[in-house]
Write a protein that holds these residues in place. Structure first.
Motif, mmCIF file in Angstrom:
data_model
loop_
_atom_site.group_PDB
_atom_site.id
_atom_site.type_symbol
_atom_site.label_atom_id
_atom_site.label_comp_id
_atom_site.label_asym_id
_atom_site.label_seq_id
_atom_site.Cartn_x
_atom_site.Cartn_y
_atom_site.Cartn_z
ATOM 1 N N THR A 1 0.824 -1.209 0.000
ATOM 2 C CA THR A 1 0.000 0.000 0.000
ATOM 3 C C THR A 1 0.858 1.257 0.000
ATOM 4 O O THR A 1 0.588 2.207 -0.731
ATOM 5 C CB THR A 1 -0.940 0.007 1.226
ATOM 6 O OG1 THR A 1 -1.707 -1.191 1.235
ATOM 7 C CG2 THR A 1 -1.875 1.204 1.183
ATOM 8 N N LYS B 1 -5.768 3.526 0.783
ATOM 9 C CA LYS B 1 -6.670 2.913 -0.209
ATOM 10 C C LYS B 1 -7.868 3.815 -0.487
ATOM 11 O O LYS B 1 -8.289 3.979 -1.636
ATOM 12 C CB LYS B 1 -7.147 1.548 0.289
ATOM 13 C CG LYS B 1 -6.128 0.438 0.177
ATOM 14 C CD LYS B 1 -6.071 -0.162 -1.225
ATOM 15 C CE LYS B 1 -7.276 -1.043 -1.506
ATOM 16 N NZ LYS B 1 -7.147 -1.788 -2.776
ATOM 17 N N GLN C 1 -6.710 6.830 -2.531
ATOM 18 C CA GLN C 1 -6.520 6.438 -3.931
ATOM 19 C C GLN C 1 -7.853 6.322 -4.650
ATOM 20 O O GLN C 1 -8.005 6.789 -5.797
ATOM 21 C CB GLN C 1 -5.771 5.101 -3.992
ATOM 22 C CG GLN C 1 -4.331 5.176 -3.523
ATOM 23 C CD GLN C 1 -3.702 3.796 -3.339
ATOM 24 O OE1 GLN C 1 -4.401 2.764 -3.318
ATOM 25 N NE2 GLN C 1 -2.388 3.758 -3.174
ATOM 26 N N TYR C 2 -8.824 5.706 -3.971
ATOM 27 C CA TYR C 2 -10.141 5.553 -4.594
ATOM 28 C C TYR C 2 -10.782 6.915 -4.866
ATOM 29 O O TYR C 2 -11.308 7.164 -5.955
ATOM 30 C CB TYR C 2 -11.066 4.717 -3.703
ATOM 31 C CG TYR C 2 -12.422 4.507 -4.350
ATOM 32 C CD1 TYR C 2 -12.635 3.459 -5.227
ATOM 33 C CD2 TYR C 2 -13.463 5.400 -4.120
ATOM 34 C CE1 TYR C 2 -13.849 3.295 -5.864
ATOM 35 C CE2 TYR C 2 -14.689 5.248 -4.751
ATOM 36 C CZ TYR C 2 -14.874 4.193 -5.619
ATOM 37 O OH TYR C 2 -16.078 4.044 -6.259
ATOM 38 N N GLN D 1 -9.405 9.835 -5.218
ATOM 39 C CA GLN D 1 -8.696 10.585 -6.250
ATOM 40 C C GLN D 1 -9.169 10.180 -7.638
ATOM 41 O O GLN D 1 -9.353 11.020 -8.521
ATOM 42 C CB GLN D 1 -7.194 10.351 -6.111
ATOM 43 C CG GLN D 1 -6.340 11.261 -6.978
ATOM 44 C CD GLN D 1 -4.866 11.055 -6.740
ATOM 45 O OE1 GLN D 1 -4.313 10.002 -7.063
ATOM 46 N NE2 GLN D 1 -4.210 12.053 -6.162
ATOM 47 N N ASN D 2 -9.389 8.885 -7.824
ATOM 48 C CA ASN D 2 -9.875 8.401 -9.122
ATOM 49 C C ASN D 2 -11.363 8.678 -9.318
ATOM 50 O O ASN D 2 -11.796 9.114 -10.380
ATOM 51 C CB ASN D 2 -9.610 6.900 -9.256
ATOM 52 C CG ASN D 2 -8.130 6.578 -9.341
ATOM 53 O OD1 ASN D 2 -7.367 7.337 -9.929
ATOM 54 N ND2 ASN D 2 -7.729 5.468 -8.745
ATOM 55 N N LYS E 1 0.498 13.606 -1.850
ATOM 56 C CA LYS E 1 0.234 12.753 -3.011
ATOM 57 C C LYS E 1 -1.241 12.734 -3.393
ATOM 58 O O LYS E 1 -1.589 12.676 -4.574
ATOM 59 C CB LYS E 1 0.721 11.329 -2.741
ATOM 60 C CG LYS E 1 0.643 10.421 -3.961
ATOM 61 C CD LYS E 1 1.167 9.025 -3.658
ATOM 62 C CE LYS E 1 2.666 8.994 -3.473
ATOM 63 N NZ LYS E 1 3.188 7.612 -3.349
ATOM 64 N N TYR E 2 -2.132 12.823 -2.380
ATOM 65 C CA TYR E 2 -3.566 12.658 -2.669
ATOM 66 C C TYR E 2 -4.386 13.907 -2.350
ATOM 67 O O TYR E 2 -5.605 13.897 -2.533
ATOM 68 C CB TYR E 2 -4.112 11.459 -1.878
ATOM 69 C CG TYR E 2 -3.376 10.182 -2.187
ATOM 70 C CD1 TYR E 2 -3.548 9.534 -3.409
ATOM 71 C CD2 TYR E 2 -2.478 9.639 -1.274
ATOM 72 C CE1 TYR E 2 -2.858 8.374 -3.705
ATOM 73 C CE2 TYR E 2 -1.780 8.467 -1.560
ATOM 74 C CZ TYR E 2 -1.969 7.843 -2.775
ATOM 75 O OH TYR E 2 -1.289 6.693 -3.081
#
Length: 950
Positions: free
Chosen positions: A502, A521, A524-525, A527-528, A564-565
């Motif tokens: 991760t 996680k 990341q989700y 962001q998409n 990063k996010y």
């Protein structure tokens, strides 16, 4: 099929008219009560018996007029007879009944007058026959239209779990185990619930067991197997000669009964346990509570603390209310008067998707679904205000298939799947009660999607099914839950691998709690998912250990999340006690963080004056990772202080296996035998030694005469053991020191007297006990030391300002404070420009603190700083010191700890603006606080009596 409320009321009116003139108890009582039960669509012959014979306390036999075991006892009299006496007669039957047969309700009646007693709630109600329709709600326990209350702990939930645990044990004894046993119990759970809540015709599961199976249990498994097949078979596909009693059961579907299981086997005892389960009122079960209790029956250790293993609904609401519920309810209030907008809002409710990626038994999903359904019911009540709602099933749009979960263990995943159906049915009952029209979702065509697997290795997006209204890619709107905490010392190899996969490219991930992987996680989700989303964006909230907002973890985790996010914290509950009030419940201190990859203008902090109490909410401009109002800063571990103050370092590390450290008695024994060795012993202290006034010594041979040690056998034996210990070490540095077994592996002994700060200290203390020691004390690496200090430094470090910073910034060892020089001390913002007067005031206050300590020479620092035993003179001295230090920061007093930490973060921002560039390099020209030594403030041994040993 159960009757609607409207039909029950119509039948009640007809029944009242039919029996308006009856007077004779003996002639018509049985017909009267058959008709009464028929009002509710219940066949009296299936549930209750007339003239039940009972042996009373006076050794005489009595006959109960009508008994439905475990539910209701009826005593009937002729018109005009004394009903109070009839009630007492009914109570006289109780000693002759078994515990499981005792009814909750008693009804006494003389055709014209009814009196209903609820023995559990302790109320009674009287009314006339012609008012039966107006009082029909009193008999909800017969109609099935029961309004549910949700308590943190209900004895029925506990009793049910305990009985299921007994059945589990007996099945396991005969070899029925593993997946088959788990699914078998889940199916029985559904049947028991269905039997009391109008999914089945009331009582038919109990009747099947009681009337059709042998008392020795020999054929019970066969009937249950046949029932499972029937529940999985649509009516038109069933055998035409199917047993009439089995044919009464509805088609359930939902794939719950699809898998054919190994044939079980029952005996007399097991059959009785299942019947005892049937005697409970399963309509009172809370799916949110019972799921966790049910899971705990599979674990002997967990079952010993049954009741401690569920999450209270009150705590779950702390997460879901600010995540989505408060906002949805506020929107609803705004739209009440606008029917078109209300329709659009209703559509929105039916399209929202939820994911709990560590769902366990489904607690968070269950409560979230319940609250969404309650909001929908309020919406429909508004929509049909002053109207009669018909075909209500057409308007119920919120459904369980909007909810998704991932669970690592199979059994809780199965429980979560069924529990979502149970809460769905409870809400359907509420719909029926609210609108007077029976509503049930059978067969179960829709279900929550609960996936059994490792959430950190599953593609969350891949679980979604595209729905008809989706334009483009479907998405979750809310991610929520309570992922496993698990500190680094307790993680399995697989869990450490999960973190590594991760936190790709993050070198310090090994210090993180397991829960942090869910944050990444989710980030990341989002962001998409939110990249191309112009509608309702995805937002997340997790319950977590408070350690992720403290100490070194903050820099590692939030550096990723921020940089990063682009995560922003929208709301947070600061540290509070998580769990419930059940027996054996362990105290877990947690936080809740709601976050997304976009900003919000409505940020809220929930603060707790008492971690066991209720929070108060503060609207703030921004929330930082320490859950304080302030900029999105996180403190990295740095090697030097940001202010001009003496450096703090760890003490000396022996790494000796304990052979160079001696108790007071051990040291005395050697010195008594070899008086010349006295000079080779030095007082050795750790944080625990100083706090608890423990005397220990160490062998210190930095400068020694080899000839004096040649014949000291005790030393030789100890050095031999040290050498062996170091040779077997995995650390290369320790191995190298095997050639010097008489020396500490790492020597960091100060050349001047010094301040000592324990690395670990109890969270119960308001102040970390700090000591001042002479230079010839050898200090353990379990402590921090600061040399070349003044009273001023001692005063600031002992003050409430520094303690507040420490509490927010430091990590935790279990729940105790784990002090850090590189995080806490080096980043601490000292007073910017203290005047000479300020410094002298602090020095004088420090002396009073030390003088107060000296008044109690036989008390340890643990005694002096215990919040329950701290002497008044010491409390007052510290209060004066706190005030003196506060005035070094600003003239206005600080109203609360929150204001202190907010101020310190502002000062930190000021000090570090442009300070760190690249690899932690400092820019030139940065202004630092001018904390200069004051000769008059120099500490001496004399000001710290009681803690110096020679």
């Amino acid at each position: 099929m159960p009757l609607s409320l409207n039909e029950i009321r119509d039948r009640a009116l007809a029944f009242s008219k039919e029996w308006a003139n009856e007077t004779n108890e003996d002639a018509e009582a049985k017909s009267f009560w058959d008709g009464f039960f028929n009002v509710f669509g219940i066949s009296r012959r299936r549930t209750a018996t007339f003239e039940e014979r009972i042996h009373k306390l006076d050794n005489k036999d009595g006959y109960i007029d009508l008994l439905w075991k475990g539910v209701i006892l009826i005593e009937h009299k002729s018109r005009g007879k004394d009903l109070e006496r009839a009630y007492q007669q009914a109570k006289d039957y109780f000693p002759g009944l078994k515990e499981k047969e005792l009814p909750r309700y008693i009804v006494v009646c003389d055709f014209e007058n009814f009196r209903l007693y609820d023995l559990e709630e302790g109320w009674d109600k009287s009314f006339k026959l012609n008012k039966l329709a107006d009082n029909i709600h009193l008999f909800d326990f017969l109609s099935g239209y029961k309004r549910h209350t949700y308590k943190e702990q209900d004895p029925v939930n506990i009793q049910a779990a305990e009985l299921m645990g007994k059945l589990h044990d007996q099945l396991k004894v005969i070899g029925y185990d593993g997946h088959a046993l788990e699914l078998y119990l889940v199916r029985l759970l559904f049947c028991l619930f269905a039997d009391d809540t109008n999914i089945f015709e009331k009582g038919i599961f109990q009747e099947l067991i009681q009337l059709r199976t042998a008392e020795d249990g020999s054929d019970l498994a066969l009937y249950i197997d046949m029932l499972f097949v029937v529940l999985n078979t649509p009516g038109d596909k069933r055998l035409r000669n199917l047993d009439e009693q089995l044919a009464t059961f509805p088609y359930v579907n939902g794939r719950l009964f699809e898998e054919r299981l190994q044939h079980a086997q029952f005996d007399r005892k097991m059959r009785q346990i299942l019947l005892d389960c049937c005697y409970l009122d399963w309509s009172k079960i809370s799916p949110a509570i019972f799921g966790s209790l049910f899971q705990s029956v599979m674990d002997d250790k967990a079952r010993r603390n049954l009741g401690a293993h569920y999450t209270s609904e009150k705590n779950i609401l702390k997460l879901i209310k600010p995540l989505f519920l408060d906002e949805l309810r506020a929107d609803f209030e705004k739209l009440r008067a606008d029917k078109k907008s209300l329709d659009n809002f209703h559509k929105k409710l039916s399209e929202i998707r939820f994911l709990d990626p560590a769902c366990g038994c489904g607690n968070f999903l269950i409560i979230a679904y319940r609250e969404l359904r309650l909001l929908e019911i309020e919406l429909l009540k508004e929509k049909f205000k002053n109207q009669i709602a018909t075909n209500i099933d057409y308007y119920i749009n919120v459904n369980v298939d909007q909810f998704y979960g991932i669970e690592y263990e199979e059994f809780p995943a199965q429980i979560a799947q069924v529990a979502m159906w149970l809460i769905d049915h409870q809400m359907n009952q509420l719909v029926s009660e609210t609108f007077g029209e029976y509503f049930v979702r059978l067969p179960l065509n829709k279900s929550a999607k609960i996936t059994h697997g490792n959430a950190l290795r599953i593609d969350w997006q891949g679980l979604l099914d595209t729905m008809p209204w989706d334009k483009g890619t479907p998405r979750y709107n809310y991610i929520l839950g309570n992922p496993p905490f698990i500190g680094t010392a307790y993680q399995t190899i697989e869990q450490k691998e999960d973190l590594a996969k991760t936190f790709i490219g993050v070198s310090s991930y090994g210090m993180l709690d397991y829960v942090t992987a869910w944050y990444i996680k989710a980030a990341q989700y989002m962001q998409n998912a939110n990249k191309e989303n112009t509608g309702l964006k995805t937002k997340t909230a997790f319950v977590s250990t408070n350690s992720i907002s403290q100490g070194e973890q903050v820099g590692v985790l939030w550096n990723e999340l921020f940089n990063k996010y682009h995560i922003k914290i929208h709301f947070a509950h600061r540290t509070f006690k998580w769990g419930n009030e059940a027996r054996g419940n362990a105290a877990v201190h947690v936080i809740i963080i709601g976050f997304a990859d976009y900003d919000s203008n409505n940020k809220k902090l929930y603060e707790y004056d008492n971690i066991k109490g209720e929070p108060h909410v503060i609207e703030v401009k921004n929330i930082n990772p320490y859950l304080v109002e302030g900029n999105d800063n996180f403190l990295n571990s740095i090697s030097n202080p940001i202010c001009s103050v003496p450096k703090m370092q760890s003490g000396s590390a022996a790494r000796d296996g304990g052979f160079l450290i001696l108790s007071n008695d051990e040291k005395k024994a050697i010195v008594s035998k070899y008086p010349a060795t006295k000079k080779y012993f030095k007082r050795f202290v750790s944080g625990e030694d100083i706090i608890n006034d423990i005397t220990r010594w160490c062998i210190w041979l930095k400068d020694y005469n080899p000839s004096e040690l040649r014949n000291i056998a005790e030393f030789k034996e100890r050095f031999k053991n040290v050498k062996k210990f170091r040779e077997e070490s995995r650390r290369s540095g320790t191995k190298k020191m095997a050639d010097f077994p008489y020396l500490f592996a790492e020597e960091r002994q100060p050349k001047k007297d010094f301040l000592l700060i324990p690395k670990v200290s109890s969270e119960n203390r308001k102040y970390i006990p700090i000591a001042y020691l002479p230079k010839d004390y050898i200090v353990s690496d379990k402590t921090f030391i600061v040399s070349d200090t003044t009273r001023y430094h001692f005063g600031v470090l002992t003050s409430l300002m520094h303690m507040t910073w420490m509490r927010y910034i430091c990590g935790r060892m279990k729940s105790d404070y784990s002090y850090s020089n590189t995080i806490v001390y080096n980043n601490f913002p000292w007073p910017e420009n203290p005047t000479s007067k300020n410094v002298k005031t602090i020095e004088a206050a420090v002396q009073k603190v030390l003088d107060a300590r000296a008044q109690f020479p036989n008390s340890s620092l643990a005694d002096l700083y215990d919040p329950n035993t701290m002497p008044p003179v010491l409390i007052k001295a510290h209060q004066a010191l706190d005030k003196a230090v506060d005035l070094c920061y600003r003239p206005q007093p600080f109203q609360s700890e929150t204001k202190r930490i907010e101020y310190l973060f502002e000062l930190y921002d000021k000090y570090t603006a442009g300070l760190f560039v690249g690899e932690g390099k400092k820019k030139k020209g940065i202004k630092k606080s001018s904390n200069k030594k004051n000769e008059n403030g120099k500490l001496t041994k004399a000001i710290f009596p009681g803690l110096l040993f020679y």
